[in-house]
Design a protein around this motif. Sequence first.
Motif, PDB file in Angstrom:
ATOM      1  N   ALA A  26       8.506  10.348   8.048  1.00  0.00           N
ATOM      2  CA  ALA A  26       7.309  10.357   7.019  1.00  0.00           C
ATOM      3  C   ALA A  26       7.641  11.074   5.660  1.00  0.00           C
ATOM      4  CB  ALA A  26       6.032  11.242   7.939  1.00  0.00           C
ATOM      5  N   ASP A  29       9.686   8.871   3.398  1.00  0.00           N
ATOM      6  CA  ASP A  29       9.054   7.936   2.746  1.00  0.00           C
ATOM      7  C   ASP A  29       7.864   8.479   1.703  1.00  0.00           C
ATOM      8  OD1 ASP A  29       9.762   5.423   3.724  1.00  0.00           O
ATOM      9  OD2 ASP A  29       8.381   5.375   5.220  1.00  0.00           O
ATOM     10  N   TRP A  30       7.471   9.688   1.791  1.00  0.00           N
ATOM     11  CA  TRP A  30       6.453  10.294   0.861  1.00  0.00           C
ATOM     12  C   TRP A  30       7.376  10.629  -0.349  1.00  0.00           C
ATOM     13  CZ3 TRP A  30       6.978  15.551  -0.794  1.00  0.00           C
ATOM     14  CH2 TRP A  30       5.554  15.780  -1.520  1.00  0.00           C
ATOM     15  N   ALA A  35       3.969   4.206   0.686  1.00  0.00           N
ATOM     16  CA  ALA A  35       2.687   4.563   1.367  1.00  0.00           C
ATOM     17  C   ALA A  35       3.067   4.537   2.853  1.00  0.00           C
ATOM     18  CB  ALA A  35       1.537   3.577   0.946  1.00  0.00           C
ATOM     19  N   ASN A  36       4.059   4.044   3.130  1.00  0.00           N
ATOM     20  CA  ASN A  36       4.246   3.875   4.622  1.00  0.00           C
ATOM     21  C   ASN A  36       4.455   5.011   5.491  1.00  0.00           C
ATOM     22  OD1 ASN A  36       5.118   1.756   6.835  1.00  0.00           O
ATOM     23  ND2 ASN A  36       6.956   3.061   6.820  1.00  0.00           N
ATOM     24  N   TRP A  37       4.429   6.299   4.564  1.00  0.00           N
ATOM     25  CA  TRP A  37       4.520   7.415   5.395  1.00  0.00           C
ATOM     26  C   TRP A  37       3.251   7.988   6.149  1.00  0.00           C
ATOM     27  CZ3 TRP A  37       1.199  11.672   4.757  1.00  0.00           C
ATOM     28  CH2 TRP A  37       0.327  11.565   3.676  1.00  0.00           C
ATOM     29  N   HIS A  38       2.091   7.236   5.763  1.00  0.00           N
ATOM     30  CA  HIS A  38       0.998   7.474   6.536  1.00  0.00           C
ATOM     31  C   HIS A  38       1.177   6.915   8.330  1.00  0.00           C
ATOM     32  CE1 HIS A  38      -1.946   8.257   3.271  1.00  0.00           C
ATOM     33  NE2 HIS A  38      -0.937   7.147   2.450  1.00  0.00           N
ATOM     34  N   ALA A  39       1.789   5.975   8.201  1.00  0.00           N
ATOM     35  CA  ALA A  39       1.979   5.306   9.581  1.00  0.00           C
ATOM     36  C   ALA A  39       2.997   6.172  10.535  1.00  0.00           C
ATOM     37  CB  ALA A  39       2.895   4.021   9.679  1.00  0.00           C
ATOM     38  N   ALA A  41       2.998   9.584   9.776  1.00  0.00           N
ATOM     39  CA  ALA A  41       1.987  10.881  10.228  1.00  0.00           C
ATOM     40  C   ALA A  41       1.013  10.650  10.834  1.00  0.00           C
ATOM     41  CB  ALA A  41       1.567  11.162   8.697  1.00  0.00           C
ATOM     42  N   ARG A  42       0.387   9.473  11.115  1.00  0.00           N
ATOM     43  CA  ARG A  42      -0.543   9.092  12.228  1.00  0.00           C
ATOM     44  C   ARG A  42       0.115   9.084  13.363  1.00  0.00           C
ATOM     45  NH1 ARG A  42      -2.260   5.279   8.357  1.00  0.00           N
ATOM     46  NH2 ARG A  42      -1.356   3.411   9.682  1.00  0.00           N
ATOM     47  N   GLY A  93       3.127   0.643  10.807  1.00  0.00           N
ATOM     48  CA  GLY A  93       3.595   0.402   9.309  1.00  0.00           C
ATOM     49  C   GLY A  93       4.522  -0.656   9.419  1.00  0.00           C
TER      50      GLY A  93
END
Length: 482
Positions: A26, A29-30, A35-39, A41-42, A93
């Motif tokens: 995460a 990617d950040w 934006a794939n870091w959201h996957a 993180a969730r 993601g």
Amino acid sequence: MLDIRPVVHLIGLLGLALGVLMLVPAAVDWQAGNANWHAFARTSFVVCMIGGLAALTTRNGLDAGLGRRQSFLLTASLWAVLPALGAVPFALGAPNANLTNAYFEAMSGMTTTGTTVFVGLDDLPPGVLIWRSMLQWLGGLGIVIVALVFLPVLRVGGMQHFQAEAFDTMGKVLPRVYDISAGLLQVYFGLTFAAIAAYMAFGMSGFDAVNHAMTTIATGGFSTSDQSFVKFTGPLEYVSVLFMVLAGLPFIRFIQLLGGSWAAVWKDVQVRAFLRWIGYSVGAVIAYRLMTSDAHVLDVLRGTLFNVVTLFTGTGYGSDDVAAWGDFPLLVVILVGFIGACTASTGCSLKIFRYLVLFEAIRAQMQRLRRPNEVVALRLGGKRLQPDVISSVIVMFTVFVASFILLAVSLSLTGLELRTAITAAWTAICNVGPVFGQEVGETGAVDGFPVAAKWLMIFGMYLGRLEILAVLVLLLPRFWRG
């Protein structure tokens, strides 16, 4: 009645740790602005919640300790549950994989097989590439711990031969499993950092070096490119060969080296056989290629060394089309894939040790045929082989061959061409990596395989990584009755 609370508790703790580790891709990617870091993180939050709750609700489960049956169940469950958790970011993601492909990739990673269903690796977010490499790195570390701590105690597939040796470093006894685990972590991290430094010193970017170091030491073979190691041909192949060979040696020997026992490695009969057999197979293929090819001699030497060693150790990188070399080289690499590296390494397949035991048993039997009244003592490396070790190795060979044949037949029934089905069964159950056949994509990915074939390969990878018998024992009714 089998108490599964200790098993659930430990799986919960490891799931929690896996969820925390998802913050690494995460962050990658950040940092890259993807934006794939959201996957990640969730998924990290969900997996941490699931693992934490499982551990909390069974926190009193270890009061009675972890028995032999729980150890079997724990070992078998970990390699089914953790890949499922590790697959979630692939589905939520990039690359937005379906359930089958996401679980296939994660299982291939954690079993250090290296077969991939993902195409377009060069365009994937960096976090996804790091996560694939991390899964292999974690799987490699996990299987070494299982090989040194669990399987010898559980008497699986002849590995009890190493039970005492895992706690005896040439006269200096390591009294607790903790000491073995701590030593393994030192060795594993040390080799990984050394590989990163070596790869970077010979021209890899930092990102590629980190990824390839993790998958090299795990003998996993995931790469950051659809071309695998083709883009790194040259001196980097020699660097990779060095670390693949090191990763294929018994890790207990490195612990002994750290303790000052320099003779430990060379006195190991496995190590000598491993290096000798690598020399035989590489030499045979080089001789064949020099007689049948007009390629430059140095290119033949380097390419053959790299591609034979990567399949011998079960890493599975590729810097050339081995199938195009001819039938004899392909036969050689298939055979070395069936052999594998040393016991208690991150390597795969049947392992050198079992072949040495089998050859010793065959030699003794031939000697008895000549002299029926002679008592023949079976020894390996100066240590007497107990009857249960010999019988378990023979059983392991029998079950392994039967499983391979059954898997190959099942894969052919899904519609795969015969050569593809055979090599898919080989690569899955031996945890090697590449598949050869007309249904395989140009990048080596098996994304075009039928869904049924993918699930069969998933099961084959799972069986092969856990030494088969450790899984099949769970099918016995008396295991659950106690």
